[in-house]
Design an enzyme around this catalytic site. Sequence first.
Site, short mmCIF file in Angstrom:
data_model
loop_
_atom_site.label_atom_id
_atom_site.label_comp_id
_atom_site.label_asym_id
_atom_site.label_seq_id
_atom_site.Cartn_x
_atom_site.Cartn_y
_atom_site.Cartn_z
N ALA A 61 0.74 -1.24 -0.03
CA ALA A 61 0.56 -0.20 -0.22
C ALA A 61 0.98 1.15 0.05
O ALA A 61 1.73 1.28 0.37
CB ALA A 61 -0.91 -0.08 0.99
N GLU A 115 4.44 -4.91 7.53
CA GLU A 115 3.77 -3.79 7.98
C GLU A 115 3.49 -3.84 9.48
O GLU A 115 4.05 -2.99 10.01
CB GLU A 115 1.82 -3.87 8.07
CG GLU A 115 1.75 -4.06 6.61
CD GLU A 115 1.61 -5.65 5.90
OE1 GLU A 115 2.39 -6.24 6.12
OE2 GLU A 115 0.68 -5.68 5.01
N GLY A 144 0.04 -4.99 0.30
CA GLY A 144 -0.01 -5.05 -0.64
C GLY A 144 -0.35 -5.69 -1.56
O GLY A 144 -1.30 -6.74 -2.19
N GLU A 202 -0.81 -9.86 -0.48
CA GLU A 202 -2.14 -9.82 -0.77
C GLU A 202 -2.51 -10.03 -2.27
O GLU A 202 -3.46 -10.33 -2.47
CB GLU A 202 -2.71 -7.95 0.67
CG GLU A 202 -2.19 -8.70 1.98
CD GLU A 202 -1.90 -7.20 2.50
OE1 GLU A 202 -2.74 -7.66 3.51
OE2 GLU A 202 -2.63 -6.67 2.10
N1 COA Z 1 5.03 3.29 -0.64
C1 COA Z 1 5.16 4.09 -1.14
N2 COA Z 1 5.82 4.07 -1.52
C2 COA Z 1 6.55 3.02 -2.15
C3 COA Z 1 6.36 2.51 -1.30
C4 COA Z 1 5.48 1.92 -0.90
N3 COA Z 1 5.11 1.02 -0.10
N4 COA Z 1 7.17 1.18 -1.90
C5 COA Z 1 8.84 1.87 -2.18
N5 COA Z 1 8.47 2.86 -2.76
C6 COA Z 1 8.59 4.24 -3.18
C7 COA Z 1 10.22 5.00 -2.89
O1 COA Z 1 9.63 5.74 -1.45
C8 COA Z 1 10.74 5.29 -3.17
O2 COA Z 1 10.40 7.05 -4.11
P1 COA Z 1 11.23 7.98 -4.34
O3 COA Z 1 12.26 7.42 -4.96
O4 COA Z 1 9.81 9.15 -4.65
O5 COA Z 1 12.49 7.80 -2.79
C9 COA Z 1 10.81 4.42 -4.51
O6 COA Z 1 9.61 3.41 -4.71
C10 COA Z 1 11.84 3.74 -4.90
O7 COA Z 1 11.47 2.47 -4.18
P2 COA Z 1 13.43 2.76 -3.03
O8 COA Z 1 13.20 2.07 -1.02
O9 COA Z 1 14.43 3.81 -2.62
O10 COA Z 1 13.91 1.18 -3.63
P3 COA Z 1 14.65 0.70 -3.00
O11 COA Z 1 15.39 -0.72 -3.33
O12 COA Z 1 15.84 1.39 -1.92
O13 COA Z 1 13.62 -0.68 -1.42
C11 COA Z 1 11.66 -1.97 -0.88
C12 COA Z 1 13.16 -0.56 -2.29
C13 COA Z 1 10.72 -2.62 -0.70
C14 COA Z 1 12.25 -2.68 0.07
C15 COA Z 1 11.41 -0.65 -0.26
O14 COA Z 1 10.93 0.73 -1.15
C16 COA Z 1 10.59 -1.26 0.88
O15 COA Z 1 10.99 -1.19 2.19
N6 COA Z 1 9.38 -0.36 0.33
C17 COA Z 1 8.49 -0.20 1.49
C18 COA Z 1 7.97 -1.56 0.91
C19 COA Z 1 6.36 -1.65 3.09
O16 COA Z 1 6.54 -2.14 3.69
N7 COA Z 1 5.41 -2.44 2.07
C20 COA Z 1 3.88 -2.64 2.95
C21 COA Z 1 3.28 -1.34 3.13
S1 COA Z 1 1.83 -1.39 4.44
#
Ligand code: COA
Length: 260
Positions: free
Chosen positions: A66, A134, A111, A114
């Site tokens: 999400a 989460e 999500g 999911e």
């Molecule tokens: N919601 C909003 N933005 C998200 C996102 C999410 N769930 N997951 C990634 N993004 C965005 C990042 O903020 C970043 O945006 P920016 O370039 O404007 O800063 C872009 O996507 C790229 O992500 P980044 O974190 O730089 O990539 P990474 O390769 O370093 O890491 C992940 C990848 C997936 C490990 C990391 O993005 C992450 O942990 N995301 C969240 C996962 C999560 O907790 N999901 C459950 C949400 S309820």
Amino acid sequence: MSYETLLFDVRESIAFITVNRPDKLNALNDQVVNELADAAERVATEDEIKGALLTGAGQKAFVAGADIGDLAKQGPFDGKARALRGQAMLRRFETCGKPVVAAVNGYALGGGCELAMACHVRIASETAKFGQPEVKLGIAPGYGGTQRLPRLVGKGNALHLILTGELIDAREAHRIGLVTRVVPPGELLASAEQTLRGILSMGPLAVRLALEAVDQGPEMTLDEGLLLEANHFGLLAATEDMKEGLTAFLEKRAPRFRGK
Ligand code: COA
């Protein structure tokens, strides 16, 4: 509805649906959820669509969860409303009556995991990663993760993933039963399409009733589920498709199912 966050393309009876926010790792903001809800409705109701294939744009992510920006603004009532909207969208795919295949091409987190779990078949690229992280954000899964994950991989594996927030790779996802096939990244879409086209070559009424029985059965007692199955078995005996399938076997030829 025209889509801004999805690619939606119907080719030879399959709706190819791609979540298309690669710069945000295809995170599900409210607009994506609304557009996916519309897409699910189209899959369920449009006759020319016989099945759907879901994937994410870019090399890195299926859906990374999400949209955390949206979640950061929510209070308790809109948080609940958001969970219910996401759940309803996923349930529409799950109960659309047609096969839906997830081609998981990268991160499938929160999500995203999911969304994949609401699909009927999950095929992953070797580079895919799965998780319900989460709790690291002080929230719990809200789009069905606490319900579908234990049903798919058992309570122990589900609790491990949900409580630790650990990510697992495609091989481990395959080992615990979260995905049914793992393929090299370059073969993912072709493999998912081939699997879906294989399902579409089966009797569509049989596929529809099998989906329904597998969806409903675990919520029933064993006797109720067995009765549902027997009722479906009897109902299918009244179809032209059953006669065609059995006759084609006896005549040593390919069946021509018409969904009647
Ligand atoms: N919601 C909003 N933005 C998200 C996102 C999410 N769930 N997951 C990634 N993004 C965005 C990042 O903020 C970043 O945006 P920016 O370039 O404007 O800063 C872009 O996507 C790229 O992500 P980044 O974190 O730089 O990539 P990474 O390769 O370093 O890491 C992940 C990848 C997936 C490990 C990391 O993005 C992450 O942990 N995301 C969240 C996962 C999560 O907790 N999901 C459950 C949400 S309820």
